[in-house]
Design an enzyme around this catalytic site. Structure first.
Site, PDB file in Angstrom:
ATOM      1  N   TYR A  26      40.996  48.525  40.921  1.00  0.00           N
ATOM      2  CA  TYR A  26      42.100  47.886  40.215  1.00  0.00           C
ATOM      3  C   TYR A  26      43.139  47.234  41.120  1.00  0.00           C
ATOM      4  O   TYR A  26      44.065  46.601  40.618  1.00  0.00           O
ATOM      5  CB  TYR A  26      42.782  48.909  39.297  1.00  0.00           C
ATOM      6  CG  TYR A  26      41.814  49.520  38.312  1.00  0.00           C
ATOM      7  CD1 TYR A  26      41.247  48.751  37.308  1.00  0.00           C
ATOM      8  CD2 TYR A  26      41.451  50.859  38.406  1.00  0.00           C
ATOM      9  CE1 TYR A  26      40.343  49.303  36.411  1.00  0.00           C
ATOM     10  CE2 TYR A  26      40.546  51.419  37.514  1.00  0.00           C
ATOM     11  CZ  TYR A  26      39.997  50.631  36.519  1.00  0.00           C
ATOM     12  OH  TYR A  26      39.101  51.173  35.638  1.00  0.00           O
ATOM     13  N   HIS A 101      40.454  41.579  32.471  1.00  0.00           N
ATOM     14  CA  HIS A 101      40.160  42.858  33.125  1.00  0.00           C
ATOM     15  C   HIS A 101      40.348  42.677  34.623  1.00  0.00           C
ATOM     16  O   HIS A 101      39.903  41.667  35.188  1.00  0.00           O
ATOM     17  CB  HIS A 101      38.734  43.318  32.835  1.00  0.00           C
ATOM     18  CG  HIS A 101      38.493  43.552  31.389  1.00  0.00           C
ATOM     19  ND1 HIS A 101      38.921  44.692  30.748  1.00  0.00           N
ATOM     20  CD2 HIS A 101      37.908  42.776  30.453  1.00  0.00           C
ATOM     21  CE1 HIS A 101      38.590  44.603  29.468  1.00  0.00           C
ATOM     22  NE2 HIS A 101      37.986  43.448  29.261  1.00  0.00           N
TER      23      HIS A 101
END
Length: 151
Positions: A26, A101
């Site tokens: 991430y 995402h």
């Protein structure tokens, strides 16, 4: 359309942990940094950006129901793979949306490959980290400005 064009940014569960949660997937940007950068870019384009992040599905649904946004940018996070209710909320208000995402969900576990949102989104951006949000914002702004010129 509202007097000042508006985009609703929706971030799902665990995204409040960005910057410290699995940075290999991430990245190191916090959600606050991402949102601040997006708000600055939106303001420069004459767009109001509203934001909600919640780990509670019903709060995200209520924010969508109550929104008068021209576009939605959504990172449903784990709800991507499970939430018919969140999908139905987006379809119910008929606000165009872009799915984002941070990680490339297609290079991860098989259960992450299915999205309840992608087939209804006007676009999907994944795997580009925090920069993916900026790409989504630029696409949303372009669509809003194109709609303003048409109508």
């Amino acid at each position: 359309m509202s007097s000042q064009p508006k985009i609703l940014l929706v971030n799902g569960p665990n995204l409040n942990l960005l910057g410290r949660r699995e940075p290999g997937h991430y990245g190191h940007h916090t959600l606050e940094q991402i949102v601040d950068d997006l708000k600055q870019s939106a303001t420069q384009a004459g767009i109001q950006l509203d934001h909600i992040q919640s780990n509670a599905e019903h709060l995200l649904i209520e924010a969508i129901h109550n929104s008068d946004a021209d576009m939605v940018i959504i990172n449903p996070a784990a709800f991507t793979h499970t939430s018919v209710a969140l999908r139905d909320a987006l379809l119910g208000v008929a606000i165009p949306f872009i799915e984002v995402h941070l990680s490339n969900v297609h290079s991860r576990e098989p259960f992450r490959h299915h999205s309840y949102f992608s087939d209804k989104a006007i676009g999907v951006i994944c795997g580009l980290g925090a920069q993916g949000y900026q790409f989504a914002l630029q696409a949303a702004i372009a669509r809003i400005h194109a709609a303003e010129k048409q109508g």
